[in-house]
Design an enzyme around this catalytic site. Structure first.
Site, PDB file in Angstrom:
ATOM      1  N   GLU A  25       1.251  -0.109  -5.136  1.00 55.08           N
ATOM      2  CA  GLU A  25       0.710   1.186  -5.488  1.00 55.08           C
ATOM      3  C   GLU A  25       1.329   2.773  -5.439  1.00 55.08           C
ATOM      4  O   GLU A  25       1.653   3.050  -4.276  1.00 55.08           O
ATOM      5  CB  GLU A  25      -0.723   1.312  -4.320  1.00 55.08           C
ATOM      6  CG  GLU A  25      -1.405   2.179  -4.522  1.00 55.08           C
ATOM      7  CD  GLU A  25      -2.567   2.646  -3.249  1.00 55.08           C
ATOM      8  OE1 GLU A  25      -3.711   2.632  -3.527  1.00 55.08           O
ATOM      9  OE2 GLU A  25      -1.652   2.677  -1.991  1.00 55.08           O
ATOM     10  N   ASP A  43       1.130  -1.264   0.290  1.00 55.39           N
ATOM     11  CA  ASP A  43      -0.273  -0.194  -0.388  1.00 55.39           C
ATOM     12  C   ASP A  43       0.960   1.056   0.096  1.00 55.39           C
ATOM     13  O   ASP A  43       1.877   1.286   0.644  1.00 55.39           O
ATOM     14  CB  ASP A  43      -0.821   0.146   1.332  1.00 55.39           C
ATOM     15  CG  ASP A  43      -2.505   0.743   1.220  1.00 55.39           C
ATOM     16  OD1 ASP A  43      -2.922   1.123   0.742  1.00 55.39           O
ATOM     17  OD2 ASP A  43      -1.830   1.804   2.135  1.00 55.39           O
TER      18      ASP A  43
END
Length: 473
Positions: A252, A223
């Protein structure tokens, strides 16, 4: 206990171009064990009527529907985080970790998580774990007595990140702005972790390795990849891929320009000398280009040319074939909503995703046209999968109550997914595309064992193709 390492553990094979990922928000997929909806000691109670509350989905619900996922044709599942999130409110999403070694008991146990991985592997499905090293939850036990004063990034008064993704590449950027980006907090309930602290850095890296071993992971999705200390992230990725040379890891980086997303992929020669070690990046530029291409009229600068020219920037990536591509995810409107619920455009989007270079990822419910027409609220985007709860009037797993269009979408996607499993040109073939003309976009996937021609026509009427244009193929 200290367990013996399984033979060949270091050489585990990560997810690859032959896979298609199925992204699941566990709290919203299926409630397989209602007894764990409310657990003593957990601060937030279930409230299915609250779009931002906990709805009761869990690991048991996913295990019970692995056959459904496999039958559709998916070969890997990526779960939004399932580690403990003992926050007072808005904990269902999983991104406010309060214990890095414990599954949230409202999802199940560590052993349940491991059994999910084992059950999935037996069905030909790999497990990808969603990890977060940028921040934790405010209720994490170490927040009551920080191991060191610099364990988290602290400010005289609350400082939120500026979210300016270009700062780390910008040769003109101020140091103050860069510090706010990296050290600022996402929200007041998510303390920003300081990976420059060597003890914390080692803790986070060892935690990642532990979960790979414990679960037998096929990959990691990291993330908010650019937000932590960039040099720590390079070291983290290098240590993971040194330990597991074939493990795939995707980061990400939500930015819609390949000039920025390519910065993070392993093998990139960056002007500032930064050496990334991340195998894969989420291809946000392609996602934005696809929806723009499908929803905007054809002109010199709009329509299919948007997708074509985005792909033309693949020269910026060391390995564009290893990018993870997707029509939507848990943080943006459903693809059917983005396409204004145009079924023909939906089918084009699915066909593009499953024939394009890269590794496709679809979001749970895409197969039955789940949408969020009311608003872009995340709680609506991550709506409950129909049939995952007792008493649901519609059941997406069995098809009961689905509309004819939803059934057609599911069957269309299933056919594509199963076809793709045995399509070497899509897995490893070269992409050759032609400049869009008259609302028609054509590309080929070329492999020694197979050649595939893909044609998209946005016009209401049929178009006749002059095949001599493609004679070089």
């Amino acid at each position: 206990p200290v367990w013996a390492r399984k033979p060949g553990a270091a050489n585990r094979q990560g997810f690859s171009n032959s896979d298609v990922l199925y992204l699941i928000t566990p709290d919203r997929f299926a409630n397989g064990d209602p007894d764990n909806d409310a657990v003593e000691g957990m601060l937030e109670l279930p409230d299915r009527a609250n779009k931002g509350g906990r709805h009761g989905g869990d690991i048991a619900g996913i295990r019970q529907h692995l056959d459904y996922i496999a039958d559709l044709g998916f070969t890997a599942i990526w779960l939004n985080p399932v580690l403990e999130n003992n926050m007072k409110t808005y904990s269902y999403h999983g991104y406010s970790t309060t214990d890095y070694y414990r599954v949230d008991p409202r999802f199940g146990t560590n052993e349940d998580y491991r059994q999910l991985a084992l059950d999935a592997r037996r069905k030909g499905i790999g497990l990808i774990m969603d990890m977060i090293v940028n921040h934790c939850g405010l209720e994490h036990w170490w927040m009551r007595d920080l191991p060191t004063s610099d364990w988290i990034n602290q400010w005289p008064t609350y400082q939120e990140t500026n979210h300016r993704k270009t700062l780390l590449q910008d040769p003109h950027a101020s140091e103050r702005d860069k510090k706010i980006f990296t050290d600022g907090w996402f929200v007041p309930t998510m303390p920003d972790l300081n990976q420059r602290n060597e003890l914390l850095a080692e803790y986070l890296t060892q935690n990642s390795i532990w979960w790979v071993e414990y679960l037998g992971l096929a990959g990691i999705r990291m993330d908010t990849y650019p937000y932590p200390d960039m040099y720590y992230m390079s070291d983290w990725a290098k240590r993971l891929t040194t330990e597991y040379p074939n493990l795939n890891i995707v980061g990400e980086e939500w930015f819609e320009a390949p000039t920025i997303t390519s910065y993070w992929q392993r093998g990139k020669i960056n002007p500032n000398g930064y050496e990334p070690n991340l195998p894969s990046v989420m291809d946000f530029p392609l996602q934005a280009a696809l929806t723009a291409a499908l929803t905007n009229p054809e002109s010199w600068k709009t329509g299919w040319i948007t997708l074509y020219e985005t792909l033309a920037h693949d020269f910026l990536y060391p390995d564009p074939d290893n990018l993870v591509i997707f029509p939507d995810n848990h943080d943006m409107s459903r693809i059917f909503t983005q396409l204004n619920e145009d079924f023909d455009l939906y089918k084009m989007a699915m066909a593009c995703m499953l024939t394009m270079r890269g590794i496709p990822q679809l979001y749970y419910g895409d197969e039955i046209l789940m949408a969020n027409p009311e608003s872009g609220d995340h709680g609506l985007i991550r709506s409950d999968f129909p049939g995952g709860w007792p008493g649901d009037k519609v059941n997406g797993f069995t098809g009961e109550g689905l509309t004819d269009q939803q059934k057609e979408a599911r069957d269309f996607l299933k056919k594509l997914l199963h076809w793709r499993q045995n399509a070497p040109a899509v897995h490893a073939g070269r992409l050759v595309h032609f400049v869009p003309e008259n609302g028609v976009y054509v590309y080929f996937r070329l492999h020694d064992a197979q050649k595939i021609m893909v044609v998209f026509n946005k016009n209401a009427a049929p178009e006749t193709l002059d095949l001599t244009r493609f004679a070089e193929i």
